[in-house]
Design a protein around this motif. Structure first.
Motif, mmCIF file in Angstrom:
data_model
loop_
_atom_site.group_PDB
_atom_site.id
_atom_site.type_symbol
_atom_site.label_atom_id
_atom_site.label_comp_id
_atom_site.label_asym_id
_atom_site.label_seq_id
_atom_site.Cartn_x
_atom_site.Cartn_y
_atom_site.Cartn_z
ATOM 1 N N GLU A 161 0.881 -1.245 0.109
ATOM 2 C CA GLU A 161 0.037 -0.102 0.139
ATOM 3 C C GLU A 161 0.730 1.282 0.121
ATOM 4 O O GLU A 161 1.890 1.218 0.579
ATOM 5 C CB GLU A 161 -0.916 -0.171 1.131
ATOM 6 C CG GLU A 161 -1.832 -0.859 1.334
ATOM 7 C CD GLU A 161 -1.342 -1.950 2.307
ATOM 8 O OE1 GLU A 161 -1.957 -2.900 3.080
ATOM 9 O OE2 GLU A 161 0.111 -2.133 2.382
ATOM 10 N N CYS A 194 -4.879 -3.335 2.292
ATOM 11 C CA CYS A 194 -5.103 -3.780 1.069
ATOM 12 C C CYS A 194 -5.341 -5.432 1.223
ATOM 13 O O CYS A 194 -4.310 -5.872 1.985
ATOM 14 C CB CYS A 194 -4.702 -3.401 -0.356
ATOM 15 S SG CYS A 194 -3.256 -3.960 -0.413
ATOM 16 N N ARG A 251 -9.859 -1.373 7.072
ATOM 17 C CA ARG A 251 -9.060 -0.331 8.143
ATOM 18 C C ARG A 251 -9.382 -0.831 9.603
ATOM 19 O O ARG A 251 -10.044 -1.519 9.760
ATOM 20 C CB ARG A 251 -9.598 0.952 7.873
ATOM 21 C CG ARG A 251 -11.004 1.354 8.351
ATOM 22 C CD ARG A 251 -11.473 2.581 8.118
ATOM 23 N NE ARG A 251 -12.794 2.903 8.458
ATOM 24 C CZ ARG A 251 -13.564 4.040 7.987
ATOM 25 N NH1 ARG A 251 -13.270 4.808 7.375
ATOM 26 N NH2 ARG A 251 -14.673 4.180 8.463
ATOM 27 N N TRP A 311 -10.306 -3.255 0.594
ATOM 28 C CA TRP A 311 -9.705 -2.391 1.439
ATOM 29 C C TRP A 311 -10.355 -2.525 2.948
ATOM 30 O O TRP A 311 -11.531 -2.654 2.988
ATOM 31 C CB TRP A 311 -9.683 -0.910 1.202
ATOM 32 C CG TRP A 311 -8.817 -0.475 -0.210
ATOM 33 C CD1 TRP A 311 -9.260 -0.349 -1.237
ATOM 34 C CD2 TRP A 311 -7.448 -0.207 -0.214
ATOM 35 N NE1 TRP A 311 -8.411 -0.315 -2.202
ATOM 36 C CE2 TRP A 311 -7.208 0.090 -1.385
ATOM 37 C CE3 TRP A 311 -6.640 0.020 0.890
ATOM 38 C CZ2 TRP A 311 -5.867 0.281 -1.698
ATOM 39 C CZ3 TRP A 311 -5.218 0.406 0.686
ATOM 40 C CH2 TRP A 311 -5.088 0.465 -0.773
ATOM 41 N N CYS A 362 -2.568 -0.073 -4.085
ATOM 42 C CA CYS A 362 -2.099 -1.190 -3.591
ATOM 43 C C CYS A 362 -1.436 -1.848 -4.815
ATOM 44 O O CYS A 362 -2.235 -2.192 -5.659
ATOM 45 C CB CYS A 362 -3.547 -1.947 -3.126
ATOM 46 S SG CYS A 362 -3.008 -3.803 -2.766
ATOM 47 N N LEU A 407 -7.948 3.341 -3.971
ATOM 48 C CA LEU A 407 -9.050 3.816 -2.964
ATOM 49 C C LEU A 407 -9.133 5.421 -2.879
ATOM 50 O O LEU A 407 -8.218 5.949 -2.447
ATOM 51 C CB LEU A 407 -8.909 3.124 -1.587
ATOM 52 C CG LEU A 407 -10.280 3.793 -0.511
ATOM 53 C CD1 LEU A 407 -11.521 2.820 -1.249
ATOM 54 C CD2 LEU A 407 -9.939 3.234 0.665
ATOM 55 N N TYR A 415 -4.890 1.614 7.013
ATOM 56 C CA TYR A 415 -5.605 0.940 5.738
ATOM 57 C C TYR A 415 -4.915 -0.053 5.297
ATOM 58 O O TYR A 415 -3.666 0.045 4.877
ATOM 59 C CB TYR A 415 -5.995 2.039 4.900
ATOM 60 C CG TYR A 415 -6.937 2.925 5.385
ATOM 61 C CD1 TYR A 415 -6.886 4.003 6.277
ATOM 62 C CD2 TYR A 415 -8.155 2.967 4.391
ATOM 63 C CE1 TYR A 415 -8.022 4.627 6.639
ATOM 64 C CE2 TYR A 415 -9.356 3.600 4.958
ATOM 65 C CZ TYR A 415 -9.197 4.643 6.019
ATOM 66 O OH TYR A 415 -10.304 5.288 6.437
ATOM 67 N N ILE A 455 -13.649 2.937 -4.928
ATOM 68 C CA ILE A 455 -12.675 1.757 -5.425
ATOM 69 C C ILE A 455 -12.579 1.525 -6.856
ATOM 70 O O ILE A 455 -13.472 1.485 -7.292
ATOM 71 C CB ILE A 455 -12.959 0.450 -4.645
ATOM 72 C CG1 ILE A 455 -11.753 -0.442 -4.495
ATOM 73 C CG2 ILE A 455 -14.220 -0.244 -4.792
ATOM 74 C CD1 ILE A 455 -12.070 -1.524 -3.568
#
Length: 123
Positions: free
Chosen positions: A6, A96, A38, A36, A22, A81, A94, A70
């Motif tokens: 990322e 991926c 978080r 994604w 990503c 994103l 965050y 996305i």
């Protein structure tokens, strides 16, 4: 060796925008769903958004719907994103992820993960 990396995180003021990327290497993820997630301090990892292998279907958490977008470029093995109208509650690391036959919002069904990128939104 499969890697998801990322980038694009950082510090932004509330109302601002960021674009996370990503980049996948080590295999082709064209047949994989990518997503994604978080995780904020003291909280569980939560689903943010996902996109199917063709890019024709996208999924969003209610908390980000209408603000985040996305997308993926299969030829580049890269997912993005775009985050607009950021809020302090979007602050998190965050991640991926990629997987096959996934349950969209379930992190345990994704087999590949990146190391994460920090997004901090100041009020």
């Amino acid at each position: 060796q499969v890697q998801l990396v990322e980038s694009g995180g950082g510090l932004v003021q509330a109302g601002g925008s960021l674009r996370l990327s990503c980049a996948a290497s080590g295999r082709t993820f064209t047949s994989y769903t990518m997503g994604w997630f978080r995780q904020a301090p003291g909280k569980e990892r939560e689903f943010v958004a996902a996109i199917n292998w063709s890019g024709g279907a996208t999924y969003y958490a209610n908390s980000v719907k209408g603000r985040f977008t996305i997308s993926r470029e299969s030829a580049k093995n890269t997912m993005y994103l775009r985050m607009n109208s950021l809020k302090p509650e979007d602050t998190a690391v965050y991640y991926c992820a990629a997987g096959r036959n996934v349950v969209i919002g379930a992190p345990t069904s994704y087999g590949y993960w990146g190391q994460g990128t920090q997004v901090t939104v100041s009020s």
